[in-house]
Design a protein around this motif. Structure first.
Motif, mmCIF file in Angstrom:
data_model
loop_
_atom_site.group_PDB
_atom_site.id
_atom_site.type_symbol
_atom_site.label_atom_id
_atom_site.label_comp_id
_atom_site.label_asym_id
_atom_site.label_seq_id
_atom_site.Cartn_x
_atom_site.Cartn_y
_atom_site.Cartn_z
ATOM 1 N N LEU A 100 14.307 10.668 2.607
ATOM 2 C CA LEU A 100 13.431 9.493 2.543
ATOM 3 C C LEU A 100 12.013 9.970 2.236
ATOM 4 O O LEU A 100 11.459 10.795 2.960
ATOM 5 N N LEU A 101 11.437 9.470 1.135
ATOM 6 C CA LEU A 101 10.086 9.825 0.717
ATOM 7 C C LEU A 101 9.218 8.571 0.681
ATOM 8 O O LEU A 101 9.668 7.506 0.238
ATOM 9 N N MET A 102 7.954 8.685 1.136
ATOM 10 C CA MET A 102 6.989 7.588 1.031
ATOM 11 C C MET A 102 5.652 8.141 0.550
ATOM 12 O O MET A 102 5.114 9.083 1.142
ATOM 13 N N GLY A 109 0.781 -1.228 0.000
ATOM 14 C CA GLY A 109 0.000 0.000 0.000
ATOM 15 C C GLY A 109 0.807 1.270 0.000
ATOM 16 O O GLY A 109 0.272 2.344 0.319
ATOM 17 N N ALA A 110 2.099 1.225 -0.366
ATOM 18 C CA ALA A 110 2.917 2.439 -0.375
ATOM 19 C C ALA A 110 4.137 2.215 -1.251
ATOM 20 O O ALA A 110 4.497 1.077 -1.575
ATOM 21 N N VAL A 111 4.788 3.325 -1.648
ATOM 22 C CA VAL A 111 6.033 3.295 -2.409
ATOM 23 C C VAL A 111 7.015 4.225 -1.704
ATOM 24 O O VAL A 111 6.653 5.347 -1.326
ATOM 25 N N ALA A 112 8.255 3.777 -1.529
ATOM 26 C CA ALA A 112 9.274 4.584 -0.848
ATOM 27 C C ALA A 112 10.517 4.679 -1.713
ATOM 28 O O ALA A 112 10.887 3.724 -2.413
ATOM 29 N N VAL A 113 11.160 5.849 -1.698
ATOM 30 C CA VAL A 113 12.460 6.053 -2.345
ATOM 31 C C VAL A 113 13.355 6.790 -1.364
ATOM 32 O O VAL A 113 12.877 7.501 -0.461
ATOM 33 N N ALA A 114 14.651 6.627 -1.523
ATOM 34 C CA ALA A 114 15.614 7.290 -0.650
ATOM 35 C C ALA A 114 16.774 7.798 -1.485
ATOM 36 O O ALA A 114 17.089 7.254 -2.548
ATOM 37 N N ARG A 115 17.397 8.852 -1.001
ATOM 38 C CA ARG A 115 18.594 9.409 -1.628
ATOM 39 C C ARG A 115 19.610 9.725 -0.536
ATOM 40 O O ARG A 115 19.259 10.194 0.545
ATOM 41 N N GLN A 140 8.500 23.124 -2.820
ATOM 42 C CA GLN A 140 8.918 22.244 -3.912
ATOM 43 C C GLN A 140 8.039 20.994 -3.982
ATOM 44 O O GLN A 140 7.684 20.535 -5.062
ATOM 45 N N MET A 141 7.693 20.438 -2.825
ATOM 46 C CA MET A 141 6.833 19.251 -2.815
ATOM 47 C C MET A 141 5.440 19.586 -3.337
ATOM 48 O O MET A 141 4.806 18.775 -4.024
ATOM 49 N N ALA A 142 4.929 20.778 -3.018
ATOM 50 C CA ALA A 142 3.600 21.171 -3.512
ATOM 51 C C ALA A 142 3.581 21.259 -5.035
ATOM 52 O O ALA A 142 2.570 20.948 -5.663
ATOM 53 N N HIS A 197 5.711 10.363 -9.811
ATOM 54 C CA HIS A 197 7.100 10.038 -10.161
ATOM 55 C C HIS A 197 7.975 10.369 -8.945
ATOM 56 O O HIS A 197 8.586 11.436 -8.868
ATOM 57 N N LEU A 198 8.031 9.439 -8.011
ATOM 58 C CA LEU A 198 8.654 9.723 -6.725
ATOM 59 C C LEU A 198 10.162 9.938 -6.859
ATOM 60 O O LEU A 198 10.742 10.763 -6.147
ATOM 61 N N GLY A 199 10.811 9.215 -7.763
ATOM 62 C CA GLY A 199 12.241 9.407 -7.946
ATOM 63 C C GLY A 199 12.583 10.796 -8.455
ATOM 64 O O GLY A 199 13.563 11.404 -8.018
ATOM 65 N N LEU A 200 11.770 11.320 -9.367
ATOM 66 C CA LEU A 200 12.007 12.678 -9.872
ATOM 67 C C LEU A 200 11.789 13.713 -8.780
ATOM 68 O O LEU A 200 12.480 14.735 -8.732
ATOM 69 N N VAL A 201 10.816 13.457 -7.905
ATOM 70 C CA VAL A 201 10.593 14.379 -6.788
ATOM 71 C C VAL A 201 11.832 14.430 -5.896
ATOM 72 O O VAL A 201 12.295 15.504 -5.492
ATOM 73 N N ALA A 202 12.398 13.255 -5.572
ATOM 74 C CA ALA A 202 13.589 13.218 -4.719
ATOM 75 C C ALA A 202 14.759 13.941 -5.373
ATOM 76 O O ALA A 202 15.477 14.703 -4.715
ATOM 77 N N ASP A 203 14.963 13.716 -6.668
ATOM 78 C CA ASP A 203 16.073 14.380 -7.352
ATOM 79 C C ASP A 203 15.889 15.899 -7.376
ATOM 80 O O ASP A 203 16.858 16.653 -7.240
ATOM 81 N N ALA A 204 14.652 16.352 -7.547
ATOM 82 C CA ALA A 204 14.399 17.795 -7.566
ATOM 83 C C ALA A 204 14.662 18.414 -6.203
ATOM 84 O O ALA A 204 15.190 19.528 -6.100
ATOM 85 N N LEU A 205 14.317 17.712 -5.126
ATOM 86 C CA LEU A 205 14.547 18.258 -3.791
ATOM 87 C C LEU A 205 16.031 18.389 -3.489
ATOM 88 O O LEU A 205 16.436 19.272 -2.721
ATOM 89 N N LEU A 206 16.860 17.531 -4.082
ATOM 90 C CA LEU A 206 18.297 17.584 -3.825
ATOM 91 C C LEU A 206 18.995 18.709 -4.575
ATOM 92 O O LEU A 206 20.184 18.923 -4.388
ATOM 93 N N THR A 207 18.257 19.429 -5.414
ATOM 94 C CA THR A 207 18.881 20.486 -6.211
ATOM 95 C C THR A 207 19.531 21.543 -5.330
ATOM 96 O O THR A 207 20.598 22.075 -5.647
ATOM 97 N N TYR A 208 18.903 21.862 -4.200
ATOM 98 C CA TYR A 208 19.398 22.936 -3.334
ATOM 99 C C TYR A 208 20.168 22.391 -2.135
ATOM 100 O O TYR A 208 20.305 23.070 -1.119
ATOM 101 N N ALA A 209 20.678 21.160 -2.236
ATOM 102 C CA ALA A 209 21.377 20.567 -1.094
ATOM 103 C C ALA A 209 22.663 21.324 -0.807
ATOM 104 O O ALA A 209 23.338 21.839 -1.701
#
Length: 837
Positions: A703-705, A498-504, A674-676, A682-694
């Motif tokens: 960690l995103l779920m 019932g869920a999908v998780a990705v991590a970076r 950014q999340m809004a 496309h959870l992987g693309l969301v994670a990559d976009a959030l890392l832009t300003y790291a």
């Protein structure tokens, strides 16, 4: 994350010591003094440094009061020997100071101790310098007493905080390494004072009018005919390559020029379009009565290396660059940068020697087609891996350990002949009694090797070899720590119901600073999932090791079946018992996939960020406890977070949302925005976009779920088994009622037999409460019996005919598709699944 600033400063001091060891010039020589002054600029943050020594007072000082520079006595003044950095006239540093005056240089020299003056003290001093800049801090340090009477080092910084503790340590270290050479000051009558006495390729520039008188050879260097030249210095300056114009202007402008010899290399663009390197040597002649200040000197072709102080300066600059190079690639790039342009080489390769192979670290140019065919056949990935056995000439040079030079036409094996058809130089790089690698330099056109080039190559090889060994050790340590950190993080995330998780995970780029950020996704019984993210204080191997220990501890406590607050509390007590000086922050979220409810516990960590299905976001307001490892009896409250299908939950460490330029609250709001605007499909693309300003100076874990909800919710029923003689019968009747309610008509006898055996085992072999749990999902019927004993039932290997027990587990195994045990809150749960058609 807490910065290891102290460790960084200690590293800077060690690098300064290493840089001093690489200076090959004799102690007390002008070359060594010049090299140490350049190290002052590199390691102390100074913008200008100047060295003074007792001497004759026959040269008027820049900005001196009238008559101050004319003292007749010998040794009654501190006179300038050498300076480096920006023009010192910007900060009012003079050419000389009277020993009896109140200047910082004179006081430090007389007292024999350093002086550290802030902007207010500089401005209020009795000998306040006249400057064209704002506030600055000044350091004055006495030099060791030598054959020529010691001296004083003046250093200036624009930093608002002045020289910090480590800056002062480096300045003291470098001042101790300075020995003033014997002063040699040209007599006034030896100066170039008239145009008719100018040497070949010379010029004379009037500083007030900009009119310049040059000879034909100088005009020929610029590619201008005598009839085309209008006598203006601007005509020559316009031919300068734009990147080199500021440094050239600092010499020819009167405000930036001080008395004494100056030397500069710059490039010009000739009318033919060709770039040409020129070397200017000049001296400012102060104006006499009714006269004009003039800059006189020579201009020479610097396209080829020439012997003299310029080569020493090149080696010193290479030493300074190698002292700050951290990795093998940095060292290789510094060597290529220092050698290719001065040598006018067509290609340079630098390689490490590993066994019998040369592993190339830098090729210039980098295109494979520019290198021999054999090298291309041995290409491994980004760089080639060339076997030494195929190049006997190179192998012999490495054995001898000396620089080898082959002019054009020398018969060489193809692997080397194509590197330098017009001439080839091979530099073995020695370090610590062995060869660290080799540097190959090749020319396409026939090249003449002069003695100055040989000296430069030999000196550069020694510096590069030592730096390569240090960088190799640095790279090996960095790889060891990085490998440790990678192995302590999950290789892959589990599939969730019932869920999908990705991590970076994004490691820091700051040298060896490998940190302790971690994440984990832990599947739990009854369709629960634990999301964990944490951050251990520090950037070193100790932080990475502690990170692995905390991740393992949290996972172990979670699978034991403890609620979230108990899991975090146990981890806190464990860290306190480890008696480490480090602490850790952590966020633990237990998600019930069936009910769509999460329980969050924070230990000094950032709150989660939640994106709702409608696109709105919020920074979840949750209660929090202190970081792990700070307070033994700490409270860690739980906060409920309702989840609807389509919701996106994000956990991160502070490297993503905090930096020197960004507050934590602003960073969290930016992350929520950014999340809004993202597409959770496309959870992987969301994670990559959030890392832009790291923040690349700190490591980052994310960690995103996305909670989708379970398509088919399981049926569940539970029964508390009382310890009465009819307990097993009550459990069977409860199971029968449940099977009828769920409409299960298959395998009823097998299910009832399994219930009987598991309940009987729990009642016979354990004490305390026993609970029966029944679950139906996807045509699989699950029977689970929990008790308070942690001992796992053991399947017997053999049973005699006379035995009265021991067959229960064998029956469960025979009737079930799968069975096993899991720890639950200090006890255990024995379960089995029976397949229904």
């Amino acid at each position: 994350m807490v910065s290891d600033g102290a460790a960084g400063r200690r590293t800077r001091t060690l690098r300064a010591e290493l840089a001093l060891k690489t200076l090959n010039a004799d102690r007390g020589s002008p070359e060594r003094l010049r090299g140490v002054i350049e190290l002052v600029l590199v390691f102390s943050g100074a913008v200008v440094a100047a060295v003074y020594a007792p001497g004759e007072g026959d040269v008027p000082g820049e900005g001196d009061a009238p008559g101050e520079g004319d003292a007749p006595g010998e040794g009654d003044r501190l006179t300038l020997l050498e300076s480096a950095g920006v023009p010192r006239s910007l900060y009012g540093l003079r050419d000389s100071y009277p020993l009896t005056g109140g200047s910082p240089a004179a006081e430090s020299y007389r007292l024999g101790q350093p002086l550290w003056l802030g902007p207010e003290e500089v401005a209020a001093g009795p000998d306040t310098p006249r400057t064209s800049v704002g506030d600055f801090s000044l350091a004055a340090l006495p030099l060791p007493t030598g054959p020529h009477g010691g001296g004083c080092l003046l250093a200036v910084t624009d930093s608002p905080d002045g020289f910090d503790t480590e800056d002062r340590h480096c300045l003291g270290l470098l001042a101790e390494a300075m020995v003033c050479p014997e002063q040699s000051r040209p007599a006034p009558e030896d100066a170039l004072a008239a145009e008719d006495l100018l040497p070949r390729s010379s010029f004379s520039l009037a500083m007030d009018t900009g009119r310049v008188e040059v000879d034909d050879e100088t005009l020929e260097l610029f590619g201008i005919g005598r009839e085309e030249f209008d006598g203006k210095v601007e005509t020559l300056l316009r031919m300068t390559v734009p990147e080199d114009l500021p440094s050239l202007m600092s010499v020819v402008e009167a405000d930036h020029m001080s008395i004494g010899d100056r030397e500069l290399e710059f490039r010009i663009l000739r009318p033919t379009g060709e770039q040409k390197w020129l070397r200017l040597r000049g001296r400012l002649l102060p104006a006499g009565d009714g006269q004009t200040d003039r800059l006189v000197g020579t201009v020479a072709d610097a396209s080829k290396l020439r012997p003299g102080v310029n080569e020493v300066a090149r080696v010193q600059r290479l030493a300074a660059a190698l002292a700050t190079a951290g990795t093998v690639r940095d060292v290789s790039q510094a060597v290529v940068t220092a050698l290719r342009q001065p040598l006018r080489a067509d290609r340079i390769a630098l390689a490490e020697l590993e066994g019998d192979r040369l592993v190339v670290t830098v090729l210039d140019p980098p295109q494979p087609e520019a290198w021999p065919e054999l090298w291309r056949s041995e290409w491994r990935s980004e760089w080639p891996d060339a076997p030494v056995r195929t190049m006997p000439t190179l192998a012999a040079a490495l054995r001898e350990g000396r620089a080898a030079i082959w002019p054009a036409g020398t018969p060489l094996e193809p692997a080397l002949a194509d590197v330098g058809p017009g001439g080839l130089a091979v530099l073995p790089l020695p370090a610590g009694g062995r060869m660290a690698g080799a540097c190959l330099i090749g020319w396409d056109a026939p090249h003449d090797f002069g003695p100055d080039e040989r000296a430069l190559l030999t000196a550069s090889a020694g510096l590069a070899g030592q730096a390569l060994m240090r960088a190799h050790a640095f790279d090996a340590e960095h790889e060891l720590v990085a490998t440790l950190q990678r192995t302590l993080l999950p290789r892959r995330l589990p599939t969730l119901p019932g869920a999908v998780a990705v991590a970076r995970y994004l490691p820091t780029t700051a040298g060896l600073e490998v940190g302790g950020d971690w994440y984990d996704v832990i599947p739990l019984p009854d369709n629960h999932v634990a999301l964990v993210i944490g951050d251990v204080q520090g950037h070193n191997a100790g932080a990475a090791t502690l990170m692995g220990q905390m991740r393992t501890a949290l996972r172990a406590y979670a699978v034991e079946g403890h609620p979230p607050d108990v899991v975090v509390s146990h981890a806190n007590r464990l860290l306190m018992d480890m008696e480490t000086d480090l602490f850790a922050t952590c966020a633990y979220v237990d998600v019930d996939m069936e009910e769509g409810m999460a329980w969050c516990v924070r230990a000094g960590h950032l709150p989660p960020v939640l994106r709702h299905p409608d696109g709105s976001t919020e920074i979840v307001v949750t209660e929090g406890g202190p970081p792990l490892g700070v307070v033994t009896q700490a409270e860690f409250p739980m906060t409920e977070i309702p989840l609807r299908p389509g919701a996106l939950l994000a956990l991160t460490t502070d490297g993503l949302v905090e930096s020197a330029e960004l507050d934590l609250e602003d960073g969290l709001r930016r992350m929520a925005d950014q999340m809004a605007a993202s597409d959770p499909a496309h959870l992987g693309l969301v994670a990559d976009a959030l890392l832009t300003y790291a923040n690349r100076s700190d490591d980052v874990a994310l960690l995103l779920m996305r909670y989708d909800g379970m398509a088919l919710r399981p049926e569940r029923e539970s029964w508390t088994v009382w310890r009465v003689p009819q307990a097993v019968g009550h459990a069977r009747r409860f199971t029968k009622r449940t099977l009828r309610a769920w409409g299960v008509t298959e395998q009823t006898d097998a299910i009832l037999l399994v219930v009987s055996e598991l309940v009987t085992n729990a009642l016979v072999h354990t004490d305390g409460q026993v609970r029966l749990d029944l679950t139906l999902i996807n045509n699989r019927f699950r029977v689970a019996v929990a008790d308070i004993s942690p001992r796992t039932p053991i399947k017997p290997t053999s049973i005699g005919w006379e035995a009265t027990g021991g067959r229960g587990i064998l029956l469960v195994e025979a009737l079930s598709a799968a069975w096993g045990t899991v720890p639950v809150s200090g006890g255990k749960q024995v379960w089995c699944e029976i397949a229904l058609s």
